[in-house]
Design a protein around this motif. Structure first.
Motif, PDB file in Angstrom:
ATOM      1  N   ILE A  15       1.010  11.862  11.042  1.00 56.06           N
ATOM      2  CA  ILE A  15      -0.321  11.566  11.587  1.00 56.06           C
ATOM      3  C   ILE A  15      -0.660  10.120  11.283  1.00 56.06           C
ATOM      4  N   GLY A  16      -0.995   9.332  12.311  1.00 55.68           N
ATOM      5  CA  GLY A  16      -1.419   7.966  12.062  1.00 55.68           C
ATOM      6  C   GLY A  16      -1.199   7.049  13.244  1.00 55.68           C
ATOM      7  N   GLY A  17      -1.681   5.842  13.099  1.00 59.45           N
ATOM      8  CA  GLY A  17      -1.570   4.856  14.164  1.00 59.45           C
ATOM      9  C   GLY A  17      -2.898   4.164  14.384  1.00 59.45           C
ATOM     10  N   THR A  18      -2.938   3.352  15.410  1.00 55.82           N
ATOM     11  CA  THR A  18      -4.182   2.675  15.791  1.00 55.82           C
ATOM     12  C   THR A  18      -4.363   2.839  17.296  1.00 55.82           C
ATOM     13  N   GLY A  19      -5.436   2.267  17.806  1.00 57.25           N
ATOM     14  CA  GLY A  19      -5.664   2.334  19.248  1.00 57.25           C
ATOM     15  C   GLY A  19      -4.770   1.410  20.046  1.00 57.25           C
ATOM     16  N   ARG A  20      -3.985   0.601  19.363  1.00 63.13           N
ATOM     17  CA  ARG A  20      -3.091  -0.328  20.052  1.00 63.13           C
ATOM     18  C   ARG A  20      -1.708   0.282  20.196  1.00 63.13           C
ATOM     19  N   ALA A  21      -1.177   0.320  21.407  1.00 61.71           N
ATOM     20  CA  ALA A  21       0.149   0.893  21.650  1.00 61.71           C
ATOM     21  C   ALA A  21       1.203   0.136  20.858  1.00 61.71           C
ATOM     22  N   GLY A  22       2.131   0.869  20.253  1.00 64.85           N
ATOM     23  CA  GLY A  22       3.204   0.250  19.501  1.00 64.85           C
ATOM     24  C   GLY A  22       2.742  -0.463  18.249  1.00 64.85           C
ATOM     25  N   LEU A  82       3.417  13.411   6.865  1.00 66.70           N
ATOM     26  CA  LEU A  82       3.438  11.965   6.655  1.00 66.70           C
ATOM     27  C   LEU A  82       2.138  11.410   7.207  1.00 66.70           C
ATOM     28  N   LEU A  83       1.485  10.592   6.413  1.00 65.16           N
ATOM     29  CA  LEU A  83       0.141  10.137   6.755  1.00 65.16           C
ATOM     30  C   LEU A  83       0.072   8.625   6.610  1.00 65.16           C
ATOM     31  N   ALA A  84      -0.333   7.938   7.695  1.00 65.55           N
ATOM     32  CA  ALA A  84      -0.397   6.476   7.667  1.00 65.55           C
ATOM     33  C   ALA A  84      -1.700   5.995   8.282  1.00 65.55           C
ATOM     34  N   SER A  85      -2.296   5.001   7.635  1.00 67.40           N
ATOM     35  CA  SER A  85      -3.530   4.414   8.160  1.00 67.40           C
ATOM     36  C   SER A  85      -3.479   2.903   8.026  1.00 67.40           C
ATOM     37  N   GLY A 120       3.341  12.382   2.289  1.00 65.19           N
ATOM     38  CA  GLY A 120       3.725  11.001   2.052  1.00 65.19           C
ATOM     39  C   GLY A 120       2.702  10.065   2.649  1.00 65.19           C
ATOM     40  N   CYS A 121       2.130   9.177   1.836  1.00 62.64           N
ATOM     41  CA  CYS A 121       1.058   8.282   2.280  1.00 62.64           C
ATOM     42  C   CYS A 121       1.502   6.828   2.248  1.00 62.64           C
ATOM     43  N   PHE A 122       1.137   6.089   3.277  1.00 64.66           N
ATOM     44  CA  PHE A 122       1.339   4.650   3.256  1.00 64.66           C
ATOM     45  C   PHE A 122       0.317   3.985   4.159  1.00 64.66           C
ATOM     46  N   VAL A 123       0.130   2.686   3.905  1.00 69.66           N
ATOM     47  CA  VAL A 123      -0.941   1.931   4.546  1.00 69.66           C
ATOM     48  C   VAL A 123      -0.371   0.634   5.103  1.00 69.66           C
ATOM     49  N   THR A 124      -0.861   0.216   6.248  1.00 67.39           N
ATOM     50  CA  THR A 124      -0.511  -1.098   6.785  1.00 67.39           C
ATOM     51  C   THR A 124      -1.737  -1.997   6.695  1.00 67.39           C
ATOM     52  N   ALA A 125      -1.505  -3.258   6.350  1.00 68.71           N
ATOM     53  CA  ALA A 125      -2.617  -4.198   6.209  1.00 68.71           C
ATOM     54  C   ALA A 125      -2.129  -5.613   6.454  1.00 68.71           C
ATOM     55  N   ALA A 126      -2.976  -6.426   7.050  1.00 66.95           N
ATOM     56  CA  ALA A 126      -2.649  -7.835   7.290  1.00 66.95           C
ATOM     57  C   ALA A 126      -2.987  -8.632   6.040  1.00 66.95           C
ATOM     58  N   GLY A 127      -2.169  -8.459   5.008  1.00 65.37           N
ATOM     59  CA  GLY A 127      -2.420  -9.076   3.716  1.00 65.37           C
ATOM     60  C   GLY A 127      -2.420  -8.011   2.630  1.00 65.37           C
ATOM     61  N   TRP A 128      -2.551  -8.442   1.384  1.00 69.59           N
ATOM     62  CA  TRP A 128      -2.419  -7.503   0.272  1.00 69.59           C
ATOM     63  C   TRP A 128      -3.747  -6.965  -0.236  1.00 69.59           C
ATOM     64  N   GLN A 129      -4.859  -7.643   0.065  1.00 68.20           N
ATOM     65  CA  GLN A 129      -6.114  -7.313  -0.601  1.00 68.20           C
ATOM     66  C   GLN A 129      -6.596  -5.887  -0.333  1.00 68.20           C
ATOM     67  N   ALA A 130      -6.576  -5.460   0.923  1.00 66.81           N
ATOM     68  CA  ALA A 130      -7.171  -4.170   1.265  1.00 66.81           C
ATOM     69  C   ALA A 130      -6.219  -2.990   1.093  1.00 66.81           C
TER      70      ALA A 130
END
Length: 203
Positions: A15-22, A82-85, A120-130
């Motif tokens: 489960i996960g993703g964003t509104g942007r394809a790919g 598997l869970l990604a945000s 299983g949890c993981f996160v994507t972020a544009a940088g390390w802070q968040a």
């Protein structure tokens, strides 16, 4: 006695993703999902396009939307998740959180919420802070839903490479870790499914 050949394949749901394809979140999710698939698990992806079409969760309202019913019934059968945000403003995205809120419809099941499932949890972020705060929040949500977060959880930095960050080698190592999270979920899901069969419990 039930043989290995007659046991159903464990089901791992992503489960996960964003509104942007790919999106980078969905690509990372697919990398992690490749491990359960290679291990012989049945796999199912609920990606960004699916999540974006879900209605907002309303407490007390019976689920009628086909997408909600599909999500709830599939997760209800799952042996692992598997869970990604993406990290949005230091927290879990509304789209992913809304999908998890719909799991309230599993409250009255024998296996309520994510009970007995490795997540299983993981996160994507544009940088390390968040990333760290969001990963912690995601794991807390899994605990609240009675799931078992895998020992490994990571943040994927999606910012463009900069001098000194390891470049391609660092991203290759990130893929290794994503696949490792997938293996942890697959191993737990397989063992859990087998033990439930031997105990005569629904898988």
């Amino acid at each position: 006695m039930t043989t290995t050949e007659t046991r159903p394949r464990p089901l791992v749901v992503a489960i996960g993703g964003t509104g942007r394809a790919g999106s980078s979140t969905e690509r990372a999710l697919l990398t992690a999902l490749s491990s359960p698939e290679a291990a012989g698990c049945e796999v199912r992806l609920f990606g960004g396009e699916f999540l974006a079409a879900l209605p907002m969760f309303r407490p007390g309202a019976a689920p009628t939307d086909p997408g909600v019913l599909d999500l709830v019934e599939t997760v209800g059968r799952a042996n692992g998740v598997l869970l990604a945000s993406p990290a949005y403003h230091g927290g879990v995205s509304a789209m992913v959180k809304n999908a998890l809120d719909h799991l309230e419809h599993l409250a009255d099941r024998e296996r309520a919420y994510l009970d007995g499932r490795a997540v299983g949890c993981f996160v994507t972020a544009a940088g390390w802070q968040a990333g760290g705060a969001t990963l912690s929040a995601l794991r807390s949500i899994v605990h609240a839903l009675r799931g078992w977060p895998t020992p490994l959880g990571i943040t994927v930095n999606t910012s463009p490479p900069t001098p000194g960050d390891g470049g391609d080698a660092a991203r290759a190592q990130c893929d290794v870790q994503l696949r490792k999270i997938g293996w942890q979920v697959a191993e737990f899901a397989t063992r859990a499914a087998q033990s439930r069969v031997l105990a005569g419990m629904p898988t």
